[in-house]
Design an enzyme around this catalytic site. Structure first.
Site, PDB file in Angstrom:
ATOM      1  N   ARG A  41     -12.787  -2.978 -11.325  1.00  0.00           N
ATOM      2  CA  ARG A  41     -11.945  -4.082 -11.815  1.00  0.00           C
ATOM      3  C   ARG A  41     -12.475  -5.426 -11.344  1.00  0.00           C
ATOM      4  O   ARG A  41     -12.011  -6.466 -11.779  1.00  0.00           O
ATOM      5  CB  ARG A  41     -10.503  -3.920 -11.284  1.00  0.00           C
ATOM      6  CG  ARG A  41      -9.771  -2.725 -11.853  1.00  0.00           C
ATOM      7  CD  ARG A  41      -8.392  -2.578 -11.232  1.00  0.00           C
ATOM      8  NE  ARG A  41      -8.424  -2.272  -9.826  1.00  0.00           N
ATOM      9  CZ  ARG A  41      -7.729  -2.904  -8.875  1.00  0.00           C
ATOM     10  NH1 ARG A  41      -6.922  -3.899  -9.193  1.00  0.00           N
ATOM     11  NH2 ARG A  41      -7.824  -2.543  -7.605  1.00  0.00           N
ATOM     12  N   TYR A  59       0.854  -1.189   0.000  1.00  0.00           N
ATOM     13  CA  TYR A  59       0.000   0.000   0.000  1.00  0.00           C
ATOM     14  C   TYR A  59       0.892   1.243   0.000  1.00  0.00           C
ATOM     15  O   TYR A  59       1.416   1.669   1.031  1.00  0.00           O
ATOM     16  CB  TYR A  59      -0.941   0.016   1.215  1.00  0.00           C
ATOM     17  CG  TYR A  59      -1.833  -1.213   1.323  1.00  0.00           C
ATOM     18  CD1 TYR A  59      -2.141  -1.996   0.202  1.00  0.00           C
ATOM     19  CD2 TYR A  59      -2.387  -1.605   2.537  1.00  0.00           C
ATOM     20  CE1 TYR A  59      -2.951  -3.119   0.293  1.00  0.00           C
ATOM     21  CE2 TYR A  59      -3.207  -2.729   2.640  1.00  0.00           C
ATOM     22  CZ  TYR A  59      -3.473  -3.481   1.509  1.00  0.00           C
ATOM     23  OH  TYR A  59      -4.275  -4.597   1.617  1.00  0.00           O
ATOM     24  N   ARG A  83     -11.570   7.052   4.674  1.00  0.00           N
ATOM     25  CA  ARG A  83     -10.635   8.061   4.149  1.00  0.00           C
ATOM     26  C   ARG A  83     -10.580   9.284   5.020  1.00  0.00           C
ATOM     27  O   ARG A  83      -9.789  10.186   4.774  1.00  0.00           O
ATOM     28  CB  ARG A  83     -11.072   8.450   2.752  1.00  0.00           C
ATOM     29  CG  ARG A  83     -11.391   7.209   1.983  1.00  0.00           C
ATOM     30  CD  ARG A  83     -11.185   7.276   0.562  1.00  0.00           C
ATOM     31  NE  ARG A  83     -10.120   8.118   0.115  1.00  0.00           N
ATOM     32  CZ  ARG A  83      -9.890   8.319  -1.174  1.00  0.00           C
ATOM     33  NH1 ARG A  83     -10.646   7.748  -2.060  1.00  0.00           N
ATOM     34  NH2 ARG A  83      -8.906   9.083  -1.551  1.00  0.00           N
TER      35      ARG A  83
HETATM   36  N1  LIG Z   1      -5.552  -8.827   1.327  1.00  0.00           N
HETATM   37  C1  LIG Z   1      -5.907  -8.199   0.250  1.00  0.00           C
HETATM   38  O1  LIG Z   1      -5.591  -8.610  -0.885  1.00  0.00           O
HETATM   39  C2  LIG Z   1      -6.742  -6.949   0.377  1.00  0.00           C
HETATM   40  C3  LIG Z   1      -7.390  -6.419  -0.739  1.00  0.00           C
HETATM   41  C4  LIG Z   1      -8.180  -5.276  -0.559  1.00  0.00           C
HETATM   42  C5  LIG Z   1      -8.299  -4.684   0.695  1.00  0.00           C
HETATM   43  N2  LIG Z   1      -7.614  -5.221   1.758  1.00  0.00           N
HETATM   44  C6  LIG Z   1      -7.698  -4.619   3.118  1.00  0.00           C
HETATM   45  O2  LIG Z   1      -9.060  -4.379   3.443  1.00  0.00           O
HETATM   46  C7  LIG Z   1      -9.253  -2.982   3.715  1.00  0.00           C
HETATM   47  C8  LIG Z   1     -10.642  -2.556   3.315  1.00  0.00           C
HETATM   48  O3  LIG Z   1     -10.924  -2.907   1.973  1.00  0.00           O
HETATM   49  P1  LIG Z   1     -11.170  -1.822   0.850  1.00  0.00           P
HETATM   50  O4  LIG Z   1     -10.518  -0.544   1.231  1.00  0.00           O
HETATM   51  O5  LIG Z   1     -10.817  -2.483  -0.435  1.00  0.00           O
HETATM   52  O6  LIG Z   1     -12.744  -1.671   0.789  1.00  0.00           O
HETATM   53  P2  LIG Z   1     -13.908  -1.243   1.794  1.00  0.00           P
HETATM   54  O7  LIG Z   1     -13.451  -1.228   3.184  1.00  0.00           O
HETATM   55  O8  LIG Z   1     -15.064  -2.102   1.442  1.00  0.00           O
HETATM   56  O9  LIG Z   1     -14.252   0.226   1.298  1.00  0.00           O
HETATM   57  C9  LIG Z   1     -13.522   1.305   1.783  1.00  0.00           C
HETATM   58  C10 LIG Z   1     -13.901   2.582   1.025  1.00  0.00           C
HETATM   59  O10 LIG Z   1     -15.295   2.845   1.086  1.00  0.00           O
HETATM   60  C11 LIG Z   1     -15.521   4.254   1.296  1.00  0.00           C
HETATM   61  N3  LIG Z   1     -16.141   4.362   2.627  1.00  0.00           N
HETATM   62  C12 LIG Z   1     -15.718   3.780   3.785  1.00  0.00           C
HETATM   63  N4  LIG Z   1     -16.548   4.074   4.797  1.00  0.00           N
HETATM   64  C13 LIG Z   1     -17.509   4.840   4.296  1.00  0.00           C
HETATM   65  C14 LIG Z   1     -18.664   5.443   4.853  1.00  0.00           C
HETATM   66  N5  LIG Z   1     -18.972   5.288   6.138  1.00  0.00           N
HETATM   67  N6  LIG Z   1     -19.463   6.177   4.035  1.00  0.00           N
HETATM   68  C15 LIG Z   1     -19.167   6.322   2.731  1.00  0.00           C
HETATM   69  N7  LIG Z   1     -18.086   5.781   2.133  1.00  0.00           N
HETATM   70  C16 LIG Z   1     -17.269   5.036   2.908  1.00  0.00           C
HETATM   71  C17 LIG Z   1     -14.160   4.922   1.247  1.00  0.00           C
HETATM   72  O11 LIG Z   1     -13.829   5.319  -0.084  1.00  0.00           O
HETATM   73  P3  LIG Z   1     -14.448   6.604  -0.830  1.00  0.00           P
HETATM   74  O12 LIG Z   1     -14.812   7.621   0.190  1.00  0.00           O
HETATM   75  O13 LIG Z   1     -13.404   7.030  -1.779  1.00  0.00           O
HETATM   76  O14 LIG Z   1     -15.672   6.075  -1.551  1.00  0.00           O
HETATM   77  C18 LIG Z   1     -13.239   3.800   1.665  1.00  0.00           C
HETATM   78  O15 LIG Z   1     -11.947   3.942   1.231  1.00  0.00           O
HETATM   79  C19 LIG Z   1      -8.099  -2.289   2.976  1.00  0.00           C
HETATM   80  O16 LIG Z   1      -7.830  -1.014   3.510  1.00  0.00           O
HETATM   81  C20 LIG Z   1      -6.982  -3.272   3.213  1.00  0.00           C
HETATM   82  O17 LIG Z   1      -6.478  -3.106   4.525  1.00  0.00           O
HETATM   83  C21 LIG Z   1      -6.862  -6.353   1.615  1.00  0.00           C
END
Ligand SMILES: NC(=O)c1ccc[n+]([C@@H]2O[C@H](COP(=O)([O-])OP(=O)(O)OC[C@H]3O[C@@H](n4cnc5c(N)ncnc54)[C@H](OP(=O)(O)O)[C@@H]3O)[C@@H](O)[C@H]2O)c1
Length: 331
Positions: free
Chosen positions: A220, A59, A282
């Site tokens: 994607r 990251y 964020r």
């Molecule tokens: N192991 C792996 O391969 C892998 C892959 C992916 C992720 N991860 C881990 O999982 C974590 C979370 O996954 P992710 O970031 O892909 O997706 P997620 O947690 O499902 O979505 C996060 C995004 O949703 C939006 N958001 C979050 N809370 C919100 C709210 N209360 N209201 C409105 N929008 C909101 C924000 O982006 P916007 O405001 O820009 O919309 C935020 O960056 C990552 O940070 C990482 O640590 C691991």
């Protein structure tokens, strides 16, 4: 609802809502990000009761680890740092070097949970797990886990005789592939699943009203057509069904007067085998709002309804637990 668990093969207690530190670096997948918002998000998550933070060298090339170190410097012994080593570094000596870099980025002398980011079929798993065990014995990490390990990789893991503390997988109401094979195995072995992208990168907040609004780098996943410019799969996608499903979830959340993303997180936290949800934020407001998932009252009938309305999408996307690629790269 239980708000913490102890990771197996360790004495590490983690909050079941984990802060995901990927989006706070901005750039690919996320777009512009103000550093002050990233610090505020990390601090707000901690102040709201989150003790576990998931990051990775991948990251921002160490930037995410750096931000975490700086934001919560005074709290090091009160937080649990989960970081990851990338598959390019799975040869024994490389794992050790990657960990040393991680320790420097994180400005600490131990990582609580060190995870294998994606399987690497080119390097024997025993060699990689052996290096992790060595790091654990040396006190540089307190526990190790895996990530994106589907049935094939988990079977190899079982045969290796090493004891993993967690498996991080994509799991949410719009992507339930792990229910076919991975979750039953995890339950059998007592390995908690830590769910990533639990609100499907924002789709489960209801912020996009149809698939054309979703930016290419977030489109994607296998929900979207292979014709999206950054896609790496060969599938037609399920755009219409995905957005019909989102509308159904939204309708139920509205009827219940509940926040859609908090309800989506609560549904996950109520699934057997789920240890925690790793949710990104964020800014401080998002970080605080996501922790409200703990306040959603347990309502088995409501959770069952969510399970039922998302089943057609689950069946269309199938058992491939890889969110981004077609079965060609079997995990
Ligand atoms: N192991 C792996 O391969 C892998 C892959 C992916 C992720 N991860 C881990 O999982 C974590 C979370 O996954 P992710 O970031 O892909 O997706 P997620 O947690 O499902 O979505 C996060 C995004 O949703 C939006 N958001 C979050 N809370 C919100 C709210 N209360 N209201 C409105 N929008 C909101 C924000 O982006 P916007 O405001 O820009 O919309 C935020 O960056 C990552 O940070 C990482 O640590 C691991």
């Amino acid at each position: 609802m239980k708000t913490s668990i102890t990771l197996p093969h360790s004495d590490i207690e983690i909050s079941r809502i984990i802060f995901g530190c990927w989006a706070i670096v901005g750039g690919f997948n996320w777009g512009p990000q103000e550093e002050r918002d990233s610090y505020a998000a990390l601090r707000a998550a901690y102040d709201s009761g989150v003790n576990c933070f998931d990051t990775a060298e991948a990251y921002g090339g160490g930037h995410s680890e750096n931000l975490l170190a700086k934001a919560l410097k005074g709290e090091r012994h009160r937080i649990v740092i989960a970081s990851k080593v990338g598959p390019q570094d799975f040869a024994g000596g490389d794992v050790i070097k990657a960990c040393e870099r991680g320790l420097r980025n994180l400005q600490t002398d131990y990582i609580d949970l060190y995870q294998l980011h994606w399987p690497n079929p080119e390097i024997p798993l025993e060699e990689t797990l052996g290096a992790l065990q060595q790091l654990k014995d040396a006190g540089k990490i307190r526990a190790y886990g895996v990530s994106n390990f589907g049935k094939k990789s988990l079977d190899e893991c079982r045969q290796s005789g090493f004891s993993i503390s967690s498996n991080q997988m994509a799991y949410n109401l719009l992507f339930r592939a792990i229910e076919y094979e991975v979750l039953p195995l995890s339950i059998e072995d007592g390995v908690p699943v830590l769910c990533y992208s639990p609100i499907m990168q924002g789709l489960l907040t209801g912020k996009f009203s149809n698939w054309t609004e979703v930016p290419d780098d977030r489109a994607r996943t296998r929900h979207f057509t292979k014709d999206r410019p950054l896609s790496r799969h060969q599938e037609e996608g399920r755009e219409e069904l995905t957005f019909q499903t989102i509308s159904l979830i939204k309708r139920i959340s509205d009827e219940q007067g509940l926040d859609m993303s908090a309800l989506s997180l609560a549904w996950l936290l109520n699934q057997q085998g789920v240890g925690g949800v790793i949710v990104g934020g964020r800014n401080a407001d998002q970080a605080r709002r996501n922790v409200r998932a703990y306040d959603i009252p347990s309502d088995p009938a409501l959770f069952e309804e969510l399970t039922s309305i998302t089943t057609p999408l689950k069946e269309h996307l199938g058992a491939n637990a890889d969110l981004w690629q077609t079965d060609s790269r079997v995990i």
